[in-house]
Motif scaffolding. Structure first.
Motif, short mmCIF file in Angstrom:
data_model
loop_
_atom_site.label_atom_id
_atom_site.label_comp_id
_atom_site.label_asym_id
_atom_site.label_seq_id
_atom_site.Cartn_x
_atom_site.Cartn_y
_atom_site.Cartn_z
N SER A 86 0.89 -1.42 0.24
CA SER A 86 0.16 0.00 0.05
C SER A 86 1.12 1.32 -0.17
CB SER A 86 -0.99 0.05 1.13
OG SER A 86 -0.66 0.18 2.22
N MET A 87 0.24 2.10 -0.47
CA MET A 87 1.16 3.85 -0.47
C MET A 87 1.44 4.27 0.35
SD MET A 87 2.19 6.24 -1.97
CE MET A 87 1.63 6.08 -3.63
N GLU A 88 0.17 3.79 1.84
CA GLU A 88 0.43 4.18 3.34
C GLU A 88 1.95 3.49 4.62
OE1 GLU A 88 -1.51 3.64 7.66
OE2 GLU A 88 -2.92 2.94 5.47
N LYS A 89 1.96 1.70 3.03
CA LYS A 89 3.88 1.36 4.00
C LYS A 89 4.53 2.02 3.21
CE LYS A 89 4.93 -3.72 4.92
NZ LYS A 89 4.65 -4.79 4.73
N PHE A 90 4.92 2.71 2.30
CA PHE A 90 5.70 3.25 1.19
C PHE A 90 6.09 4.40 1.92
CE2 PHE A 90 5.72 -0.07 -2.02
CZ PHE A 90 6.74 0.26 -2.54
N LEU A 91 4.98 4.63 2.16
CA LEU A 91 5.11 6.19 3.44
C LEU A 91 5.76 6.42 4.60
CD1 LEU A 91 2.31 8.44 1.74
CD2 LEU A 91 4.63 8.64 1.08
N ASN A 92 5.59 5.36 5.24
CA ASN A 92 5.96 5.01 6.65
C ASN A 92 7.77 4.45 6.46
OD1 ASN A 92 3.72 6.12 7.99
ND2 ASN A 92 2.29 3.78 7.65
N ASN A 93 7.96 3.98 5.31
CA ASN A 93 9.85 4.48 5.99
C ASN A 93 10.82 5.13 4.70
OD1 ASN A 93 10.00 2.20 3.69
ND2 ASN A 93 9.27 0.94 4.06
N ILE A 94 12.04 4.62 4.99
CA ILE A 94 12.87 5.89 4.08
C ILE A 94 13.00 5.54 2.88
CG2 ILE A 94 15.05 6.31 4.55
CD1 ILE A 94 13.03 8.34 6.67
N LYS A 95 13.63 4.06 2.88
CA LYS A 95 13.20 3.20 1.14
C LYS A 95 11.67 3.43 0.26
CE LYS A 95 17.10 0.13 2.93
NZ LYS A 95 16.94 -1.49 2.32
N GLY A 96 11.26 3.19 1.20
CA GLY A 96 9.85 3.26 0.72
C GLY A 96 9.18 4.83 -0.33
N ILE A 97 9.06 5.64 1.05
CA ILE A 97 9.54 7.26 0.35
C ILE A 97 10.36 6.93 -1.16
CG2 ILE A 97 10.27 9.73 1.03
CD1 ILE A 97 8.90 8.88 3.80
N GLU A 98 11.82 7.18 -0.45
CA GLU A 98 12.83 7.17 -1.89
C GLU A 98 12.40 6.49 -3.32
OE1 GLU A 98 15.81 9.53 -1.69
OE2 GLU A 98 14.64 9.30 -0.10
#
Length: 154
Positions: free
Chosen positions: A107-119
């Motif tokens: 999920s987008m939420e999971k990506f936004l909850n960690n640095i690697k996902g945000i990158e």
């Protein structure tokens, strides 16, 4: 008087064969007959948009209302599908018209909850999406923080 689509069978019904002919309408009962007669008289007070010297007929008003109703339903369907896509991806395109998208396994939420996902999101937007935006397309997600988008577009 206000003519609107609420319950098409309230006063009567309308049908159109879809072969370029007119829309036919019929009353359901005596009350419907009276309502339709009033609606016919009411619509005669309007001028046609494409010819201001000709009065509008009730069948045209029915067609216009039904067209608006169907457009609204299509837009609702479009936005519902878009919302589902943006839960697990990034969509870009023309609002209320068309879009393309990239989806994730999470999920987008999971990506936004960690640095690697945000990158990963930053790189995807910068490398794959921005080059495809053009002047009429935008990122359609509402679940990406504005602060993150501003950082990418600087």
């Amino acid at each position: 008087m206000n003519i609107e689509l609420k319950n098409i069978k309230h006063a009567g019904y309308a049908k159109n064969a879809g072969h370029g002919g007119s829309t036919d309408y019929y009353h359901k009962d005596a009350k419907g007959k009276e309502l339709i007669r009033d609606a016919e008289d009411y619509t005669k007070s309007f001028k046609k948009l494409d010819d201001p010297f000709i009065n509008m007929a009730l069948e045209e008003k029915i067609d216009d209302l039904l067209y608006d109703h169907l457009q609204k339903k299509e837009l609702e369907k479009f936005n519902k599908k878009l919302a589902k896509i943006t839960e697990n991806g990034i969509a870009y395109g023309i609002p209320n018209d068309s879009y393309s998208y990239f989806t994730f396994n999470h999920s987008m939420e999971k990506f936004l909850n960690n640095i690697k996902g945000i990158e990963h999101i930053k790189n995807l937007i910068r490398d794959k999406i921005i080059p495809k935006l053009g002047s009429d397309k935008i990122i359609l997600n509402t679940n990406i923080p504005e602060k993150l988008l501003l950082c990418i577009f600087r």
